[in-house]
Design a protein around this motif. Structure first.
Motif, PDB file in Angstrom:
ATOM      1  N   LEU A 258     100.445 103.690  62.204  1.00 40.79           N
ATOM      2  CA  LEU A 258      99.666 104.807  62.733  1.00 40.79           C
ATOM      3  C   LEU A 258     100.473 105.611  63.740  1.00 40.79           C
ATOM      4  N   PHE A 266      99.137 102.997  55.085  1.00 34.06           N
ATOM      5  CA  PHE A 266      97.745 102.531  55.161  1.00 34.06           C
ATOM      6  C   PHE A 266      96.778 103.322  54.294  1.00 34.06           C
ATOM      7  N   ALA A 274      87.929 102.045  48.856  1.00 40.08           N
ATOM      8  CA  ALA A 274      86.858 103.032  48.798  1.00 40.08           C
ATOM      9  C   ALA A 274      86.540 103.406  47.355  1.00 40.08           C
TER      10      ALA A 274
ATOM     11  N   PHE B 146      84.278 103.908  52.209  1.00 37.82           N
ATOM     12  CA  PHE B 146      85.494 103.541  52.920  1.00 37.82           C
ATOM     13  C   PHE B 146      85.196 102.437  53.919  1.00 37.82           C
ATOM     14  N   PRO B 147      86.120 101.481  54.044  1.00 36.45           N
ATOM     15  CA  PRO B 147      85.948 100.500  55.112  1.00 36.45           C
ATOM     16  C   PRO B 147      85.949 101.279  56.427  1.00 36.45           C
ATOM     17  N   TYR B 148      85.013 101.006  57.308  1.00 33.62           N
ATOM     18  CA  TYR B 148      84.928 101.922  58.439  1.00 33.62           C
ATOM     19  C   TYR B 148      86.083 101.780  59.402  1.00 33.62           C
ATOM     20  N   PHE B 149      86.744 100.633  59.390  1.00 36.68           N
ATOM     21  CA  PHE B 149      87.922 100.550  60.252  1.00 36.68           C
ATOM     22  C   PHE B 149      89.045 101.415  59.690  1.00 36.68           C
ATOM     23  N   TRP B 150      89.004 101.626  58.359  1.00 35.93           N
ATOM     24  CA  TRP B 150      90.029 102.473  57.757  1.00 35.93           C
ATOM     25  C   TRP B 150      89.781 103.943  58.113  1.00 35.93           C
ATOM     26  N   MET B 153      91.069 104.363  61.398  1.00 38.20           N
ATOM     27  CA  MET B 153      92.529 104.513  61.396  1.00 38.20           C
ATOM     28  C   MET B 153      92.895 105.940  61.007  1.00 38.20           C
ATOM     29  N   GLY B 154      92.213 106.460  59.986  1.00 42.11           N
ATOM     30  CA  GLY B 154      92.482 107.819  59.538  1.00 42.11           C
ATOM     31  C   GLY B 154      92.211 108.833  60.636  1.00 42.11           C
ATOM     32  N   LEU B 266      82.611  96.415  66.327  1.00 42.63           N
ATOM     33  CA  LEU B 266      83.742  95.510  66.500  1.00 42.63           C
ATOM     34  C   LEU B 266      85.070  96.051  65.973  1.00 42.63           C
ATOM     35  N   LEU B 267      85.087  96.402  64.684  1.00 44.12           N
ATOM     36  CA  LEU B 267      86.353  96.839  64.083  1.00 44.12           C
ATOM     37  C   LEU B 267      86.812  98.170  64.660  1.00 44.12           C
ATOM     38  N   VAL B 270      88.443  97.528  67.786  1.00 43.87           N
ATOM     39  CA  VAL B 270      89.781  96.968  67.586  1.00 43.87           C
ATOM     40  C   VAL B 270      90.780  98.079  67.284  1.00 43.87           C
ATOM     41  N   VAL B 271      90.406  98.993  66.366  1.00 45.69           N
ATOM     42  CA  VAL B 271      91.334 100.060  65.977  1.00 45.69           C
ATOM     43  C   VAL B 271      91.694 100.927  67.181  1.00 45.69           C
TER      44      VAL B 271
END
Lengths: 306, 325
Positions: A258, A266, A274, B146-150, B153-154, B266-267, B270-271
């Motif tokens: 990142l 990533f 997704a 989408f995984p919400y931690f992803w 990240m985005g 939580l996630l 973390v991000v």
């Protein structure tokens, strides 16, 4: 498919509308949404199966300089360590899909047994099972996942076990409700009176009539399995030596992708998760529309007009 | 009243279950925490240190039931043990210093997502086949896939690293003294935007679709036809008649989501390295800080149960049918 056939076979009105007799699978293929979803899923399954042919060799092998942007040599670039991202993504599909579908199947199976038993036996059995289900529903999923994963020895089987433990309860509640309404139907009462064994009634009489709910549940559990696995592995709580979409994201984040702007490290894995979840959601949506005419009649009418 | 008591009993039972789980896990899992820590430190721990750690965990040679009784007793007196990574801070102190941030992040995101999602759902259901109804749900389902931690990240990459619009980590700039002044609060707010946004993005679809589907069912009820026949204005029917009744399931969801506020961010935490008990939980796991891990799990569970109980209370007031049953 069999469910609706059996349902129509057991009801004396053989003149049921044709759409009801065509079977769930046929109707799914007829639905554009579901077809798109199924094709997408098949594509992913194919890529996962063919990974050893498409990108042979150990995907986590370091074979280039680190953090290269996508190029002809490395279509999706390389990680900070110099691994090929395309190889990691394709190989990652194997573990992610395997764990996702295994979790989905096992969690659904547990949910079916619990839901059917609660609905069929009623009374004390129902009360006890409902209580356990509700407790599992209430316990916060992700924290429970983390706690369990932290205490158990790391590995793929631990991940599956933990995800099943935390994932079955919601489905069990839905299936119980559906089974309960079928439990009250006459043909079940008839089967009870003729002295059929409980197991046979549960799995041969009640279960086939809830095919669409079971299907929805299964799909939901698979989505949960893939997503939760990714989350767990992203936190470093899975088996970080296994290549999967979750561990790819874990390493990308750990290697500072990142901060260094290496978006290609990533983006692919997250996009794959997704897309798979979206494909399953599309199928699920179509199942809903097929079984709940209220959701589709407006739109169907509009399509006819257009 | 009897219903409320029964629910209370259920929640107490659920709490007892998580308490027992907490007690059982370190004792029956293969490889107890102390030996795992021993392995992790490559065997540099002294025997007396090991004995001390065992005592700290309550893993002594007393019979199990005695350990259990003293464990339950200490939890109810608010003693969750001593944190290992932050030795010698008590676990309760670590948690209470962190939970505020979690509540802020989760609470803000929840309120925005629920209000916006429900409004969108109402309007979408009311204009069946309109743009909102046909374009939004698939889009939101896609975003929600989408995984919400992803997504986090985005968002971090796009708005934090590339564009530099928002800070990338922590809840406020280092060097700023916390206090209720404009500078500090606005700093906190800018740090909150990205993490909250990602949670809103993934959760709004659920609210919208849930509301839309109950609204569709409600709109088919006779009293809506009746209201239309009376010639009431559409917006009045929409909000006063249909939405009001369709909102009930959303209240339950809100309760569930209140629990999510504590454990669910939580996630995201973390991000964004956002302080809070989610981030703290991961730190605890990585540092093999078992007392802290268990304390956080227990806190989250208690929060979830409490939130659900409160919603039960509200629900009884909102839906008279519950009282009759």
């Amino acid at each position: 498919m069999t469910a609706i056939e059996i349902a129509t076979a057991t009801t004396p009105t053989a003149t049921a509308p044709t759409s009801r007799r065509r079977g769930l699978l046929r109707q799914l293929i007829d639905s554009k949404k579901a077809l798109a979803g199924l094709i997408l899923l098949a594509l992913f399954a194919l890529l996962a199966l063919l990974a050893p042919l498409l990108v042979p060799g150990d995907p986590s092998l370091i074979n280039s300089t680190g953090s290269q942007a996508p190029s002809a040599a490395h279509w999706l670039g390389t990680t900070a360590k110099g691994q090929d991202v395309l190889a990691l993504t394709l190989w990652g599909a194997r573990s992610s899909l395997f764990v996702g579908f295994t979790v989905g199947l096992v969690a659904t199976a547990v949910a079916i047994v619990v839901g059917l038993a609660a609905a069929y036996f009623g009374r004390v059995v129902d009360d006890a099972l409902t209580l356990v289900t509700n407790i599992f529903l209430l316990l916060p999923g992700l924290p429970l996942l983390i706690i369990l994963a932290a205490f158990l020895p790391p590995g793929t089987s631990t991940v599956i076990l933990v995800l099943v433990v935390t994932g079955w309860a919601g489905s069990a509640r839905v299936l119980r409700a559906q089974a309960k309404s079928i439990r009250g139907k006459d043909f079940v009462a008839a089967a009870v009176v003729t002295g059929e064994r409980p197991l046979r009634i549960m799995f041969r009489e009640i279960l086939p009539n809830m095919a669409s709910v079971v299907m929805t549940t299964l799909l939901g559990c698979v989505i949960f399995g893939i997503g939760a696995q990714a989350g767990l592995e992203f936190l470093g709580l899975g088996d970080s030596s296994v290549v999967s979409w979750g561990t790819n994201l874990y390493w990308a984040s750990n290697d500072g992708a990142l901060m260094t702007g290496a978006w290609w490290a990533f983006v692919p894995s997250g996009l794959c998760i997704a897309l798979v979840a979206f494909a399953i959601a599309l199928v699920n949506y179509a199942v809903d529309e097929i079984t709940n005419p209220r959701l589709r009649n407006r739109r169907a009418r509009r399509e006819r007009r257009g | 009243m009897r219903l409320i008591l029964r629910n209370l009993g259920f929640y107490l039972l659920a709490f007892w279950a998580s308490l027992t789980l907490n007690f059982v896990l370190p004792r029956f899992m293969p490889g107890d925490p102390v030996s795992r820590m021993f392995a992790q430190t490559q065997g540099t721990m002294q025997p007396d240190q090991i004995a001390q750690l065992r005592k700290l965990f309550g893993l002594d040679n007393r019979p199990l039931w005695e350990q259990y009784v003293s464990y339950v007793k200490s939890v109810f007196t608010g003693d969750l043990g001593i944190s290992i990574t932050r030795f010698p801070t008590p676990v309760t102190d670590v948690i209470s210093s962190q939970i505020g941030w979690t509540l802020l992040l989760g609470g803000v995101a929840l309120v925005i997502a629920a209000v916006l999602g429900n409004l969108l759902g109402i309007v979408a259901a009311w204009r069946r086949g309109g743009v909102l109804d046909s374009a939004f749900p698939p889009l939101l389902i896609f975003v929600g896939s989408f995984p919400y931690f992803w997504l986090a990240m985005g968002a971090l990459y796009l708005f934090g690293v590339s564009l530099g619009w928002f800070p990338m980590r922590h809840a406020y700039d280092v060097g700023l003294t916390p206090g209720f002044n404009g500078e500090f609060l606005s700093n906190v707010a800018t740090h909150l935007v990205l993490p909250a946004l990602t949670i809103v993005l993934v959760s709004i679809g659920g609210w919208m679709l849930g509301m839309r589907n109950t609204m569709i069912a409600t709109a088919a009820e006779d009293y809506i036809t009746m209201a239309e026949a009376k010639g009431l204005s559409p917006s009045r029917i929409m909000f006063r008649y249909a939405a009001r009744n369709a909102l009930l399931p959303s209240v339950t969801n809100f309760g569930m989501a209140l629990g999510f506020v504590v454990g669910g961010a939580l996630l995201t935490e973390v991000v964004f390295a956002y302080p809070g008990i989610g981030y703290q939980l991961l730190m605890a796991v990585q540092g093999l800080d078992y007392p802290l891990m268990q304390g956080i799990f227990l806190t989250i569970t208690a929060a979830v149960l409490l939130a659900n109980f409160l919603v039960d209370l509200v629900y009884v007031r909102l839906d008279p049918r519950v009282r009759v049953r």
